[in-house]
Design a protein around this motif. Structure first.
Motif, PDB file in Angstrom:
ATOM      1  N   GLY A 161      86.526  29.750 -50.646  1.00 42.86           N
ATOM      2  CA  GLY A 161      87.590  29.512 -49.661  1.00 42.86           C
ATOM      3  C   GLY A 161      86.996  29.114 -48.314  1.00 42.86           C
ATOM      4  N   ILE A 162      85.925  29.816 -47.905  1.00 39.33           N
ATOM      5  CA  ILE A 162      85.309  29.509 -46.608  1.00 39.33           C
ATOM      6  C   ILE A 162      84.656  28.119 -46.664  1.00 39.33           C
ATOM      7  CG2 ILE A 162      83.648  30.252 -44.847  1.00 39.33           C
ATOM      8  CD1 ILE A 162      83.910  33.118 -45.957  1.00 39.33           C
ATOM      9  N   ALA A 163      84.058  27.779 -47.793  1.00 40.79           N
ATOM     10  CA  ALA A 163      83.411  26.464 -47.930  1.00 40.79           C
ATOM     11  C   ALA A 163      84.440  25.339 -47.804  1.00 40.79           C
ATOM     12  CB  ALA A 163      82.676  26.373 -49.265  1.00 40.79           C
ATOM     13  N   LEU A 164      85.634  25.549 -48.352  1.00 43.94           N
ATOM     14  CA  LEU A 164      86.668  24.509 -48.222  1.00 43.94           C
ATOM     15  C   LEU A 164      87.137  24.410 -46.778  1.00 43.94           C
ATOM     16  CD1 LEU A 164      88.842  24.755 -51.450  1.00 43.94           C
ATOM     17  CD2 LEU A 164      87.074  23.106 -50.869  1.00 43.94           C
ATOM     18  N   ARG A 165      87.243  25.568 -46.117  1.00 46.16           N
ATOM     19  CA  ARG A 165      87.623  25.542 -44.695  1.00 46.16           C
ATOM     20  C   ARG A 165      86.549  24.781 -43.904  1.00 46.16           C
ATOM     21  NH1 ARG A 165      88.929  29.959 -40.039  1.00 46.16           N
ATOM     22  NH2 ARG A 165      89.205  28.316 -38.496  1.00 46.16           N
ATOM     23  N   ALA A 166      85.266  25.057 -44.206  1.00 49.08           N
ATOM     24  CA  ALA A 166      84.166  24.380 -43.509  1.00 49.08           C
ATOM     25  C   ALA A 166      84.241  22.876 -43.722  1.00 49.08           C
ATOM     26  CB  ALA A 166      82.828  24.928 -44.006  1.00 49.08           C
ATOM     27  N   ALA A 167      84.514  22.452 -44.974  1.00 48.20           N
ATOM     28  CA  ALA A 167      84.598  21.018 -45.275  1.00 48.20           C
ATOM     29  C   ALA A 167      85.737  20.374 -44.480  1.00 48.20           C
ATOM     30  CB  ALA A 167      84.807  20.808 -46.773  1.00 48.20           C
ATOM     31  N   ARG A 168      86.856  21.109 -44.367  1.00 50.82           N
ATOM     32  CA  ARG A 168      87.990  20.571 -43.615  1.00 50.82           C
ATOM     33  C   ARG A 168      87.643  20.457 -42.131  1.00 50.82           C
ATOM     34  NH1 ARG A 168      92.719  24.201 -44.435  1.00 50.82           N
ATOM     35  NH2 ARG A 168      91.719  25.280 -42.731  1.00 50.82           N
ATOM     36  N   GLU A 169      87.060  21.518 -41.577  1.00 50.59           N
ATOM     37  CA  GLU A 169      86.724  21.532 -40.138  1.00 50.59           C
ATOM     38  C   GLU A 169      85.713  20.433 -39.799  1.00 50.59           C
ATOM     39  OE1 GLU A 169      87.868  23.700 -37.781  1.00 50.59           O
ATOM     40  OE2 GLU A 169      88.967  25.126 -39.036  1.00 50.59           O
ATOM     41  N   LEU A 170      84.824  20.119 -40.744  1.00 58.56           N
ATOM     42  CA  LEU A 170      83.795  19.109 -40.485  1.00 58.56           C
ATOM     43  C   LEU A 170      84.280  17.694 -40.825  1.00 58.56           C
ATOM     44  CD1 LEU A 170      80.720  21.057 -41.890  1.00 58.56           C
ATOM     45  CD2 LEU A 170      81.168  20.552 -39.484  1.00 58.56           C
ATOM     46  N   GLY A 171      85.536  17.582 -41.255  1.00 56.58           N
ATOM     47  CA  GLY A 171      86.098  16.266 -41.582  1.00 56.58           C
ATOM     48  C   GLY A 171      85.569  15.694 -42.893  1.00 56.58           C
ATOM     49  N   LEU A 172      85.030  16.561 -43.768  1.00 53.85           N
ATOM     50  CA  LEU A 172      84.477  16.060 -45.035  1.00 53.85           C
ATOM     51  C   LEU A 172      85.490  16.130 -46.186  1.00 53.85           C
ATOM     52  CD1 LEU A 172      80.973  17.809 -44.886  1.00 53.85           C
ATOM     53  CD2 LEU A 172      81.454  15.387 -44.530  1.00 53.85           C
TER      54      LEU A 172
END
Ligand code: NAD
Length: 258
Positions: A161-172
């Protein structure tokens, strides 16, 4: 690990009896022990000669250990791609009920997916790193909580879940529906979807006061951390991953804040 060390290595056959070991740990030859400084820091690669998995034995697994295995099933699905993710979504009721036919199909699909990744890169020089999706966060949670307090796959579920949030925040993130879809699937499988749910979950013994700062400090001890930056595996979509995204620790801290 003992088989790898005894007489500089003897053959070993695995008979995994947990869901986590059947779908993940028994395949691929990675074995290690935790040191005080961090998870899995002393280890080797030692491939098994064979793996025999009988899903019938999973009927007696404890609730928390079984759900921990479901966390690694979800990771394998996100790494493998949409087909396995759909199979897991369709199989969710059977998985929750530990239905042997559903389990046999999903364990086999996970093993096929993991074996394909490992065969292409047995020593984890490149593509195999995909299997670490969610694990930098998971290892930090396990380490900061104190090893043994949060089952590995439960920490992995939260890490995904955190990895998906990170991907979203980084625009990936390319598949914008994926976080919601994963969150719903975690709910159906009885897995905590984020740190707040993990803190109140009866599946773990996570200290309520564990701070983002402590988690990021544990992340910096991860094998994949270099210099000031933490290197993350992130998913753009199911089956489409970035294997080494350097991210500043302070940024990660902001994503982990309650
Ligand atoms: N090498 C890898 O690629 C890899 C991948 C994922 C996880 N891991 C590691 O694997 C470890 C977790 O392994 P695990 O989940 O297999 O746990 P485990 O071997 O620690 O077993 C968990 C508990 O379940 C009990 N148990 C096992 N099978 C049972 C059954 N059929 N019925 C009732 N009780 C049963 C065990 O006695 C133990 O108390 C973690 O340390 C994790 O880091 C390694």
């Amino acid at each position: 690990m003992a088989a790898a060390l005894y007489m500089r290595g003897i053959g070993v056959v695995h008979c995994p009896t947990t869901l986590l070991a059947q779908v993940d740990a028994s395949v691929g030859g990675k074995t290690a022990v935790n040191l005080t400084a961090g998870k899995n820091l002393a280890g080797v690669f030692h491939q098994p000669r064979a793996v025999y998995a009988d899903v019938g034995v999973l009927a007696t697994q404890s609730e928390e250990e079984y759900r921990s295995g479901l966390g690694e099933v979800l990771k394998t699905a996100l790494v493998a791609g949409p087909e396995l993710l759909e199979l897991v979504e369709q199989g969710a009721p059977g998985l929750t009920a530990r239905d042997p036919a559903t389990l046999a199909a999903i364990v086999a699909a996970c093993v096929r997916a993991k074996a394909a990744v490992v065969a292409a890169d047995p020593l984890e020089r490149g593509p195999r790193r995909a299997l670490n999706l969610g694990h930098t966060f998971a290892h930090a949670i396990e380490h900061a909580a104190g090893f043994g307090r949060v089952p590995h796959g439960i920490a992995v579920a939260v890490g995904l879940g955190i990895a998906l949030r990170a991907a979203r925040e980084l625009g990936l993130l390319e598949d914008r529906e994926l976080p919601g879809r994963l969150g719903r699937l975690m709910g159906r499988l009885g897995l905590p979807a984020d740190l707040a749910e993990l803190r109140s979950s009866r599946l773990s013994d996570m200290p309520a006061a564990l701070s983002p700062k402590e988690l990021v400090r544990a992340m910096r001890l991860d094998k994949k951390s270099r210099g000031g930056a933490v290197h993350l595996v992130l998913a753009r979509a199911a089956g489409r991953l970035d294997l080494e995204v350097p991210v500043d620790g302070a940024l990660i801290e902001s994503w982990l804040a309650p």
